[in-house]
Design an enzyme around this catalytic site. Structure first.
Site, PDB file in Angstrom:
ATOM      1  CD  GLU A  47      -8.113   0.615   4.062  1.00 27.60           C
ATOM      2  OE1 GLU A  47      -7.848  -0.072   5.207  1.00 27.60           O
ATOM      3  OE2 GLU A  47      -8.026   2.023   4.226  1.00 27.60           O
ATOM      4  CG  ASP A  51      -8.991   5.124  21.560  1.00 28.83           C
ATOM      5  OD1 ASP A  51     -10.262   5.317  21.505  1.00 28.83           O
ATOM      6  OD2 ASP A  51      -8.400   4.116  21.807  1.00 28.83           O
ATOM      7  N   GLY A  67     -11.554   7.425  11.425  1.00 32.36           N
ATOM      8  CA  GLY A  67     -10.393   6.581  12.143  1.00 32.36           C
ATOM      9  C   GLY A  67      -9.349   7.550  12.495  1.00 32.36           C
ATOM     10  NE  ARG A  86      -3.412   2.053   2.570  1.00 34.11           N
ATOM     11  CZ  ARG A  86      -4.515   2.386   3.747  1.00 34.11           C
ATOM     12  NH1 ARG A  86      -4.304   1.274   4.475  1.00 34.11           N
ATOM     13  NH2 ARG A  86      -4.949   3.401   3.598  1.00 34.11           N
ATOM     14  CG  ASP A 134      -4.633   5.269   0.834  1.00 31.21           C
ATOM     15  OD1 ASP A 134      -5.340   4.346   0.525  1.00 31.21           O
ATOM     16  OD2 ASP A 134      -4.385   5.650   2.092  1.00 31.21           O
TER      17      ASP A 134
HETATM   18  P1  AMP Z   1      -8.495   3.394  12.477  1.00 29.34           P
HETATM   19  O1  AMP Z   1      -7.520   4.420  11.897  1.00 29.34           O
HETATM   20  O2  AMP Z   1      -9.600   2.924  11.411  1.00 29.34           O
HETATM   21  O3  AMP Z   1      -7.881   2.192  13.053  1.00 29.34           O
HETATM   22  O4  AMP Z   1      -9.341   3.739  13.724  1.00 29.34           O
HETATM   23  C1  AMP Z   1      -8.725   3.758  15.084  1.00 29.34           C
HETATM   24  C2  AMP Z   1      -9.494   4.697  15.953  1.00 29.34           C
HETATM   25  O5  AMP Z   1     -11.060   4.135  16.129  1.00 29.34           O
HETATM   26  C3  AMP Z   1      -9.185   4.838  17.402  1.00 29.34           C
HETATM   27  O6  AMP Z   1      -8.198   5.938  17.610  1.00 29.34           O
HETATM   28  C4  AMP Z   1     -10.270   4.707  18.278  1.00 29.34           C
HETATM   29  O7  AMP Z   1     -10.470   6.343  18.271  1.00 29.34           O
HETATM   30  C5  AMP Z   1     -11.584   4.598  17.360  1.00 29.34           C
HETATM   31  N1  AMP Z   1     -12.322   3.446  17.893  1.00 29.34           N
HETATM   32  C6  AMP Z   1     -12.205   2.201  17.924  1.00 29.34           C
HETATM   33  N2  AMP Z   1     -13.128   1.650  18.655  1.00 29.34           N
HETATM   34  C7  AMP Z   1     -13.976   2.550  19.084  1.00 29.34           C
HETATM   35  C8  AMP Z   1     -15.144   2.644  19.642  1.00 29.34           C
HETATM   36  N3  AMP Z   1     -15.822   1.702  20.064  1.00 29.34           N
HETATM   37  N4  AMP Z   1     -15.812   3.987  20.063  1.00 29.34           N
HETATM   38  C9  AMP Z   1     -15.178   4.984  19.500  1.00 29.34           C
HETATM   39  N5  AMP Z   1     -13.933   5.071  18.830  1.00 29.34           N
HETATM   40  C10 AMP Z   1     -13.218   3.861  18.570  1.00 29.34           C
END
Ligand code: AMP
Length: 426
Positions: A389, A285, A211, A91, A148
């Site tokens: 992806e 987070d 995310g 990627r 991307d």
């Molecule tokens: P990604 O970049 O797609 O892996 O997303 C990561 C982010 O998803 C993390 O920083 C979390 O803030 C968020 N995340 C994961 N689980 C939850 C949840 N149950 N509620 C809110 N945010 C979440």
């Protein structure tokens, strides 16, 4: 044919192994906190072997070595030897205007990844590092690059991709809006068309990948029409984990002139210290932000308000830009798991025909299935679609190797009836 995918990020390396034909996932995993201490390796295989362990991982080379070890390990591994791997699909974040679909990596491609590093400084150099290391260990198999930027850079029309600055900056320097996270948007757009029971060329969609990095894509008749991220992976669009999104371009100049900051310091603030992290004062987070807000932390509440207002604003803008929509799609860590973000993003959008079923929305958490979270009467369907992806990369790679890849007319397995998402096979 066994295909390995590698996604070499700034502090993590993700991998997965697939068997083709049939797009059968064999294993997937991630090495996190590369070079930061307290590194971890998480590995899952379809035969139900899983590992989650602390590892010594001082750099990306060590991360890739760990991955090669775990996939060939006699207990957790799924191949007995690396020579069983016939293709490596990488990627890569930025392919500029030159690479608008997946390709075999040759010296020209390597040169372009290096050249476009100026447009994606957090990503392209690490992507290149991963390619060089994998080529060193597996020099005789083909390596492919999936970009991307490809989905949006290929199809966004001139009037949505150009900035209103002197044209020569586009002509001479390639300064334009490119759009990112295209592998994810491409996957969920095709799945959404399937869930609507329509041909992809008939549907208008808004897909929200929320995310650590976040983007919205406006999809018109199956093709990207506009995208919230523009020239770089930072300074337009949604509020991200640590990146700012929409920002007046004078703000960085002001910081340099009046806050006595260097270019490097400003770049660091905008890429690494902004977004929900900067607004909330340290939470990255979204689970922590939601929990702090519900405990009365006003900065956390403000962060949620800013982030979700931005989501809502883009849905409204793109619904108008598209002249009406058939569906809104939520995906990625936050989009798939946070009912609160989805609810706030769709709040008061009944006038656009968007109506959420609160109960279904609240229950749609985790990568269990694809869910329609809109009411039966909602004119616009709202879907939660876990993204994949890697599957796009693998299908592109296999088709390229077998000389049947026609980027404009390629039909993926996940557009066919009976498709079972890979996350349900683990
Ligand atoms: P990604 O970049 O797609 O892996 O997303 C990561 C982010 O998803 C993390 O920083 C979390 O803030 C968020 N995340 C994961 N689980 C939850 C949840 N149950 N509620 C809110 N945010 C979440």
């Amino acid at each position: 044919m066994i295909i390995l995918t590698l996604n070499c990020g700034s502090s993590s390396v993700k991998y997965s192994l697939w068997e083709m034909p049939g797009a059968k996932p064999l294993c997937q995993g991630i090495v996190e906190r590369v070079g930061m201490g307290d590194s971890t390796l998480t590995h899952k295989s379809v035969s139900n072997t899983s590992k989650n362990q602390e590892v010594d991982c001082p750099d990306h080379e060590a991360a890739i070595d760990l991955i090669f070890d775990v996939i060939t390990d006699s207990e957790s591994g799924v191949v007995s030897d690396l020579s069983e791997i016939e293709v490596v699909a990488h990627r890569v974040v930025h392919g500029g205007e030159k690479y608008t679909h997946s390709v075999i990596i040759d010296e020209d491609v390597i040169g372009a990844i290096d050249e476009f590093a100026i447009l994606a400084p957090l990503h392209n150099p690490n992507n290149l590092l991963g390619i060089r290391m994998a080529q060193k260990v597996m020099p005789s198999v083909p390596h492919t690059a999936s970009w991307d930027t490809a989905f949006s850079a290929a199809y966004m029309p001139r009037h949505t991709s150009l900035y209103a600055i002197p044209y020569k900056f586009y002509a001479e320097y390639g300064i334009r809006r490119y759009g990112y996270q295209g592998l994810s948007h491409s996957y969920v757009a095709k799945r959404a068309a399937r869930l609507l029971g329509r041909n992809r060329s008939e549907v208008n969609l808004i897909s929200l990948h929320i995310g650590n990095g976040s983007t919205v894509t406006a999809v018109k008749k199956g093709r990207p029409y506009d995208q919230s991220l523009g020239f770089s992976t930072c300074g337009e669009g949604l509020v991200m984990g640590t990146r700012c999104g929409d920002l007046d371009p004078i703000v960085p100049l002001f910081m340099i002139q009046h806050a006595n900051m260097t270019h490097q310091e400003v770049e660091d603030v905008l890429y690494r210290q902004s977004g929900v992290f900067g607004l909330s004062g340290g939470y990255i987070d979204r689970r922590d932000i939601i929990s702090a807000a519900s405990d009365g932390d006003t900065r956390a509440q403000l962060t949620l308000d800013v982030e979700c207002y931005r989501l809502r604003k883009y849905i409204g803008a793109y619904a108008a830009a598209l002249g009406g929509i058939d569906a809104v799609v939520f995906t990625a860590g936050v989009g798939e798991n946070s009912p609160l973000h989805r609810q706030l993003a769709c709040q008061d959008l009944d006038f656009l025909g968007i109506q959420l079923d609160r109960k279904v929305n609240n229950s749609a958490v985790g990568r269990q299935s694809e869910v329609d979270i809109s009411t039966v009467d909602s004119k616009v369907k709202v879907f939660v679609i876990p993204t994949d992806e890697e599957l796009v990369m693998v299908e592109d790679a296999a088709a390229i190797i077998e000389d049947r890849f026609d980027p404009d007319n390629f039909t993926y397995s996940f557009e066919q009836p009976g498709y079972v998402p890979s996350y349900l096979r683990f």
